[in-house]
Scaffold this motif. Structure first.
Motif, mmCIF file in Angstrom:
data_model
loop_
_atom_site.group_PDB
_atom_site.id
_atom_site.type_symbol
_atom_site.label_atom_id
_atom_site.label_comp_id
_atom_site.label_asym_id
_atom_site.label_seq_id
_atom_site.Cartn_x
_atom_site.Cartn_y
_atom_site.Cartn_z
ATOM 1 N N GLY A 26 29.220 43.550 46.297
ATOM 2 C CA GLY A 26 29.297 43.154 44.895
ATOM 3 C C GLY A 26 28.784 44.273 44.018
ATOM 4 N N LEU A 27 29.694 45.026 43.393
ATOM 5 C CA LEU A 27 29.299 46.208 42.632
ATOM 6 C C LEU A 27 29.389 45.944 41.130
ATOM 7 N N GLY A 28 28.736 44.872 40.693
ATOM 8 C CA GLY A 28 28.698 44.523 39.286
ATOM 9 C C GLY A 28 27.413 44.963 38.644
ATOM 10 N N ILE A 65 29.241 50.482 34.370
ATOM 11 C CA ILE A 65 27.970 49.811 34.118
ATOM 12 C C ILE A 65 27.071 50.758 33.337
ATOM 13 N N GLU A 66 26.606 50.312 32.154
ATOM 14 C CA GLU A 66 25.815 51.171 31.278
ATOM 15 C C GLU A 66 24.552 51.683 31.955
ATOM 16 N N ALA A 67 23.943 50.879 32.820
ATOM 17 C CA ALA A 67 22.695 51.271 33.479
ATOM 18 C C ALA A 67 22.888 52.400 34.487
ATOM 19 N N VAL A 98 23.039 43.885 51.643
ATOM 20 C CA VAL A 98 22.498 43.151 50.498
ATOM 21 C C VAL A 98 23.648 42.470 49.755
ATOM 22 N N ILE A 99 23.502 41.171 49.521
ATOM 23 C CA ILE A 99 24.542 40.376 48.871
ATOM 24 C C ILE A 99 24.214 40.234 47.389
ATOM 25 N N CYS A 100 25.108 40.743 46.529
ATOM 26 C CA CYS A 100 24.918 40.672 45.071
ATOM 27 C C CYS A 100 26.193 40.121 44.427
#
Length: 447
Positions: A26-28, A65-67, A98-100
């Motif tokens: 999950g690359l959000g 992603i701004e961060a 890691v699950i995101c």
């Protein structure tokens, strides 16, 4: 005699030497900053996502992603420490996974764990002894133990024996320039003593401060508690706004004066409704779980009712202002909503009240458009499909004067408020944006 290392000792050694390979699913807004943070601490990281457009962007060195600035993204990619893929078969190469993934609510406000369960099914396909599997997605207490572990143990491998399982709640705050993934204290917990040690070692290698707690359920409860606290206090100040409004008292002035007390008070501010991936959603994970114990969650549910009612209250105030100041009904008016994102200075529209405001204005026969310097076009959303494809209106004197009213829903810094005050026939400000900037006008009304 040679003493063989246990699986946990082997992984601990690999973490200490930065030889462990980490995978982030999950690359959000949560997963990509975490993946880059872990890569910058010296680990090889593979990011996984089902959206091929994200992989294309990452391969091109283009962050969404701004961060995560482009330069940081390309730097870790160039060093070979970060790569991204849609091929979940590569999970077999990862020592730590890691699950995101998202954890939304259904339309009945029940938890939707489908993203977690589908992800666990994919992990189970390549699960091997010695891996550490971590859930970061926000959920109700007991999910790691009651949902994640059984799916993974269907493989015949056992948690705390063959593989290790942990939970660490994400604490990302989009747009916050004071805190980053590495500087936000990380709550961690493991299923068993060995998993707990692995969690502390892994996150301790990537972030400045690790906060161990006794169980995964406790760690899950920590995240919910943080956001329930915010939801209830925002609901309180929203309710006070409505009451003080009727009394002719400015809630913003009240809060600013109250916060001068150096103890016993923390300022929260009213708004047009709640947005983001946490506060509008997370509290209801606990209300759902509490039914299992036949216990009421009256504060949480009441807070939800108050916060959910704010967009309708704002549109009511807008209609009243149009009638009083312009002698025009909302049904015959054109309204420009300033800010589509749920909070200032970010492009994140998840659960944004601005979408609901546009919908409510048009339900009452009005016409609505929006301007947002961070959101050029409304993307596809689950609840507001009819709004997809609408584009941000440029802020010019001609365009603003074509509207009967301007509704400030999100107070982005990039907006020229002084120009708006000159051009707009009527302004309804839900964020106190004009008063905070010292801009006054007879047709600038707070809501």
């Amino acid at each position: 005699m040679t003493v063989l290392s246990s699986p946990s000792e082997t992984l601990l050694s690999k973490i200490a030497d930065r030889n462990a390979h980490a995978g982030v699913i999950g690359l959000g807004y949560v997963g990509l900053p975490l993946a880059i943070t872990v890569a910058r601490s010296g680990f090889a990281v593979t990011g996984f996502d089902i959206d091929p457009e994200k992989i294309v962007a990452i391969d091109a060195g283009r962050s969404y992603i701004e961060a995560v600035p482009d330069a940081v993204l390309t730097g870790e990619t160039a060093k070979g420490r970060f790569r991204a893929t849609t091929d979940f078969g590569r999970l077999a190469d990862c020592d730590i996974v890691v699950i995101c993934v998202p954890t939304p609510l259904t339309k009945y406000r029940d938890p939707d764990l489908s993203f977690i369960t589908k992800t666990c099914d994919r992990i189970a396909e390549t699960l091997r002894p010695g891996q550490l599997i971590v859930l970061e997605s926000t959920t109700y207490p007991g999910t790691t133990d009651e949902v994640v572990r059984p799916i993974l143990e269907k493989t015949g491998l056992k948690s705390a024996k063959d593989f290790f399982l942990g939970f660490s709640p994400e604490r990302e705050d989009p747009g916050n320039r004071d805190f980053h993934t590495s500087s936000i204290p990380k709550v961690v917990a493991g299923d068993g003593a060995e998993a707990a040690k692995l969690m502390e070692a892994f996150y301790g290698a990537a972030v400045q401060t690790v906060v161990p707690v006794s169980s995964t359920a406790t760690a899950e409860a920590v995240k919910l508690t943080e956001n329930i606290f915010r939801a209830v206090n925002i609901a309180l100040v929203n309710e006070l706004k409505v009451v003080y409004e009727a009394m002719g008292i400015d809630i913003w002035e009240v809060v600013d004066a109250a916060k001068t007390k150096p103890f016993g008070y923390m300022p929260f501010y009213p708004g047009p409704g709640l947005g983001g991936h946490c506060i509008p959603i997370d509290p209801f994970y606990l209300t759902w779980k509490s039914r299992e114990y036949e216990l009421p969650t009256r504060f949480i549910e009441l807070a939800g009712e108050i916060n959910s009612a704010m967009p309708r209250h704002v549109v009511g105030r807008l209609a009243e202002a149009l009638d009083i100041h312009l002698g025009k009904a909302l049904s015959r008016s054109r309204v420009l909503v300033i800010g589509l994102a749920y909070k200032k200075n970010v492009p994140d529209i998840r659960e944004s009240p601005s979408l609901k405001l546009i919908e409510l204005i048009e339900e009452r026969g009005g016409s609505a458009a929006y301007h947002d310097p961070h959101v050029a076009e409304i993307p596809r959303t689950r609840e507001y499909m009819a709004l997809k494809g609408r584009q941000s209106v440029p802020l010019t004197e001609q365009s603003v004067k074509a509207f009967d009213a301007v509704l400030i829903a999100t107070d982005h810094d990039a907006v020229d408020y002084a120009a708006l005050a000159r051009w707009a026939p009527l302004i309804v400000d839900t964020r106190n944006a004009f008063a905070r900037r010292g801009i006054a006008g007879q047709t600038i009304l707070k809501a």
